[in-house]
Design a protein around this motif. Structure first.
Motif, mmCIF file in Angstrom:
data_model
loop_
_atom_site.group_PDB
_atom_site.id
_atom_site.type_symbol
_atom_site.label_atom_id
_atom_site.label_comp_id
_atom_site.label_asym_id
_atom_site.label_seq_id
_atom_site.Cartn_x
_atom_site.Cartn_y
_atom_site.Cartn_z
ATOM 1 N N LEU A 176 0.838 -1.193 0.000
ATOM 2 C CA LEU A 176 0.000 0.000 0.000
ATOM 3 C C LEU A 176 0.875 1.246 0.000
ATOM 4 O O LEU A 176 1.951 1.251 0.599
ATOM 5 C CB LEU A 176 -0.896 0.021 1.241
ATOM 6 C CG LEU A 176 -1.885 -1.123 1.399
ATOM 7 C CD1 LEU A 176 -2.579 -1.024 2.748
ATOM 8 C CD2 LEU A 176 -2.894 -1.137 0.279
ATOM 9 N N THR A 177 0.376 2.295 -0.626
ATOM 10 C CA THR A 177 1.088 3.565 -0.571
ATOM 11 C C THR A 177 0.812 4.232 0.773
ATOM 12 O O THR A 177 -0.115 3.854 1.498
ATOM 13 C CB THR A 177 0.625 4.509 -1.698
ATOM 14 O OG1 THR A 177 -0.743 4.850 -1.461
ATOM 15 C CG2 THR A 177 0.792 3.866 -3.058
ATOM 16 N N HIS A 178 1.589 5.237 1.058
ATOM 17 C CA HIS A 178 1.414 6.020 2.284
ATOM 18 C C HIS A 178 -0.008 6.579 2.349
ATOM 19 O O HIS A 178 -0.671 6.513 3.385
ATOM 20 C CB HIS A 178 2.457 7.139 2.295
ATOM 21 C CG HIS A 178 2.300 8.123 3.398
ATOM 22 N ND1 HIS A 178 2.774 7.894 4.648
ATOM 23 C CD2 HIS A 178 1.712 9.352 3.435
ATOM 24 C CE1 HIS A 178 2.493 8.932 5.423
ATOM 25 N NE2 HIS A 178 1.853 9.831 4.710
ATOM 26 N N GLU A 179 -0.470 7.118 1.246
ATOM 27 C CA GLU A 179 -1.804 7.707 1.198
ATOM 28 C C GLU A 179 -2.894 6.656 1.451
ATOM 29 O O GLU A 179 -3.871 6.914 2.155
ATOM 30 C CB GLU A 179 -2.044 8.396 -0.160
ATOM 31 C CG GLU A 179 -1.223 9.652 -0.367
ATOM 32 C CD GLU A 179 0.220 9.355 -0.812
ATOM 33 O OE1 GLU A 179 0.505 8.218 -1.243
ATOM 34 O OE2 GLU A 179 1.054 10.264 -0.695
ATOM 35 N N GLU A 180 -2.731 5.452 0.893
ATOM 36 C CA GLU A 180 -3.721 4.394 1.082
ATOM 37 C C GLU A 180 -3.806 3.960 2.547
ATOM 38 O O GLU A 180 -4.896 3.740 3.071
ATOM 39 C CB GLU A 180 -3.379 3.180 0.206
ATOM 40 C CG GLU A 180 -3.548 3.432 -1.274
ATOM 41 C CD GLU A 180 -2.980 2.309 -2.121
ATOM 42 O OE1 GLU A 180 -3.584 2.016 -3.177
ATOM 43 O OE2 GLU A 180 -1.946 1.720 -1.745
ATOM 44 N N VAL A 181 -2.666 3.867 3.182
ATOM 45 C CA VAL A 181 -2.631 3.465 4.594
ATOM 46 C C VAL A 181 -3.368 4.486 5.451
ATOM 47 O O VAL A 181 -4.221 4.137 6.273
ATOM 48 C CB VAL A 181 -1.189 3.276 5.091
ATOM 49 C CG1 VAL A 181 -1.141 3.100 6.602
ATOM 50 C CG2 VAL A 181 -0.531 2.103 4.397
ATOM 51 N N PHE A 182 -3.047 5.763 5.261
ATOM 52 C CA PHE A 182 -3.676 6.800 6.077
ATOM 53 C C PHE A 182 -5.161 6.958 5.762
ATOM 54 O O PHE A 182 -5.958 7.230 6.651
ATOM 55 C CB PHE A 182 -2.925 8.126 5.957
ATOM 56 C CG PHE A 182 -1.748 8.190 6.870
ATOM 57 C CD1 PHE A 182 -1.901 8.560 8.200
ATOM 58 C CD2 PHE A 182 -0.487 7.830 6.432
ATOM 59 C CE1 PHE A 182 -0.830 8.593 9.058
ATOM 60 C CE2 PHE A 182 0.592 7.851 7.285
ATOM 61 C CZ PHE A 182 0.430 8.231 8.607
ATOM 62 N N LYS A 183 -5.545 6.761 4.509
ATOM 63 C CA LYS A 183 -6.963 6.815 4.154
ATOM 64 C C LYS A 183 -7.717 5.703 4.895
ATOM 65 O O LYS A 183 -8.795 5.942 5.456
ATOM 66 C CB LYS A 183 -7.136 6.666 2.646
ATOM 67 C CG LYS A 183 -8.565 6.759 2.190
ATOM 68 C CD LYS A 183 -8.651 6.645 0.675
ATOM 69 C CE LYS A 183 -10.099 6.717 0.227
ATOM 70 N NZ LYS A 183 -10.236 6.601 -1.217
ATOM 71 N N GLU A 184 -7.158 4.502 4.920
ATOM 72 C CA GLU A 184 -7.800 3.389 5.628
ATOM 73 C C GLU A 184 -7.869 3.652 7.125
ATOM 74 O O GLU A 184 -8.894 3.413 7.772
ATOM 75 C CB GLU A 184 -7.036 2.088 5.364
ATOM 76 C CG GLU A 184 -7.672 0.886 6.025
ATOM 77 C CD GLU A 184 -6.930 -0.410 5.744
ATOM 78 O OE1 GLU A 184 -7.016 -1.305 6.605
ATOM 79 O OE2 GLU A 184 -6.273 -0.514 4.695
ATOM 80 N N LEU A 185 -6.787 4.174 7.708
ATOM 81 C CA LEU A 185 -6.781 4.471 9.140
ATOM 82 C C LEU A 185 -7.795 5.549 9.495
ATOM 83 O O LEU A 185 -8.490 5.450 10.503
ATOM 84 C CB LEU A 185 -5.385 4.888 9.591
ATOM 85 C CG LEU A 185 -4.328 3.785 9.622
ATOM 86 C CD1 LEU A 185 -2.954 4.362 9.947
ATOM 87 C CD2 LEU A 185 -4.697 2.713 10.618
#
Length: 89
Positions: free
Chosen positions: A73-82
């Protein structure tokens, strides 16, 4: 420096050993006939060790997934999920 005490101290000086475990937050190694026999520690210290072991297990699993080519996952994907999980609560 680790505390190493004979097993007779466990019987004769239990309160002292308990105090060491709690104030210094380190285990006390108990010997029997000159050889290592037991490790005594506070509950708090033991819980910290268990938490570290759990974290290391999770890191090893994540590393294995990474090495086996699991999708990343990209950084953005991780934070979006969190953020999505946080907003649900």
């Amino acid at each position: 420096m680790p505390k190493i005490l004979p097993i007779s101290d466990l019987r004769n000086n239990f309160n002292k050993i308990s105090e060491i475990c709690h104030t210094e937050e380190q285990p006390v190694y108990i010997t029997k006939n000159g050889k290592g026999d037991l490790v005594v520690t506070s509950h708090k210290y033991f819980e910290k060790l268990l938490a570290k072991l759990d974290l290391y297990d999770k890191l090893m699993a994540a590393e294995a997934e990474y090495n086996n080519g699991k999708a990343k996952l990209t950084h953005e994907e991780v934070f979006k999920e969190l953020r999505g999980r946080y907003e649900e609560k």
